[in-house]
Scaffold this motif. Structure first.
Motif: not given
Length: 302
Positions: A246-253, A267-271
């Motif tokens: 399983l791949i844990e999705p990235p997070i933006v802080y 969509d936020m991660i992609d931006r």
């Protein structure tokens, strides 16, 4: 990775997804397995809640997770990984993160960030004003802390320096990739004065030259238009795959004066990924960055 929060976060994220697909409330889920709605929420947030395998099975049954196709077996395998890591952490005496010994020295929202940083495999940060904590020298950190907390006793400042020093240990992990994109303005600000900044600039050069897993690049003030001007300061955290692939999705802080935001929507991660690509486009090369750092250090000593 003993005590890693990643399997627990993955389990919670998938349980939330199945519950929402089944159109069940947290109250209904809690009643089904004799837990409070708040406990269901904590499970879905990847927090520790006392659970047994039977309760996990009952939730999967309630949510209609099919037995065919292996979905239910994959969830139970993930639950087993959570249990195995909890047991390993207990044996190692690491049921709590090392940073929690300093919980009185950081805002409550930052505990979650420290958990994520401790297990990330890649960190990409863009900073407009101050150096990120992982690159700060003790005196630079002291100066920033004294600005933010002018009335704190010296013992608290020293504990903050210890916390920063512990975080920097991860830079020695060659499997931990760090990419730092700094506005030139970060190097022009001088918290603590020129002497502190000269030492800090020397430290940046040392890291850039000695750590193959650390990339530091400067965005010059004359770089022109780029998305970093709009995105401002942020950090993208990415994680290694789990044992069950399983791949844990990235997070933006995103940290602000009054707290922090954790952005998980794709969509936020992609931006923010697009912003990173655009910032990289205008950033100096690593060699040119070193040259600029040396130049600014000379200006500080003039």
């Amino acid at each position: 990775m003993v005590g890693s929060s990643l399997p627990r976060r993955a389990l919670g994220r998938l349980l939330r997804s199945y519950r929402e697909q089944a159109k069940k409330s947290q109250l209904a889920a809690g009643l089904h397995v004799d837990l409070s709605p708040q406990s269901i929420g904590r499970i879905e947030d990847g927090q520790k809640v006392k659970l047994c395998t039977g309760q996990i099975r009952d939730l999967l049954e309630l949510y209609g997770v099919p037995t065919e196709g292996g979905e239910r077996d994959e969830m139970l395998a993930l639950w087993q990984e959570v249990k195995d890591q909890a047991y390993a952490a207990k044996l190692a005496g690491t049921t709590k993160g090392w940073w929690q010994a300093y919980a009185d020295q950081y805002a409550p929202h930052f505990d979650h960030y420290l958990r994520l940083e401790a297990v990330a495999s890649r960190l990409t940060t863009h900073q407009m004003v101050l150096l990120p904590g992982m690159l700060q020298t003790p005196e630079y950190r002291r100066a920033v802390s004294q600005i933010a907390y002018p009335n704190h006793p010296e013992v608290d400042i020293e504990r903050r320096l210890e916390l920063a020093s512990h975080r920097q240990v991860r830079l020695a992990d060659k499997n931990f990739r760090v990419e730092v994109l700094l506005s030139e303005g970060v190097l022009r600000h001088t918290p603590g004065g020129p002497v502190v900044m000269v030492d800090q600039l020397s430290h940046i050069l040392e890291l850039a030259e000695s750590r193959s897993n650390v990339s530091i690049r400067i965005v010059p003030l004359n770089a022109g238009s780029h998305l970093g001007l709009i995105a401002q300061s942020f950090t993208l955290l990415e994680f290694p795959p789990l044992a069950n692939r399983l791949i844990e999705p990235p997070i933006v802080y995103v940290e602000g004066f009054e707290g922090g935001l954790y952005l998980e929507r794709m969509d936020m991660i992609d931006r923010h990924r697009r912003a990173i690509n655009d910032i990289q486009r205008v950033a100096l090369t690593e060699d040119d960055t070193k040259q600029l750092v040396r130049q600014i250090a000379k200006e500080c000593t003039a």
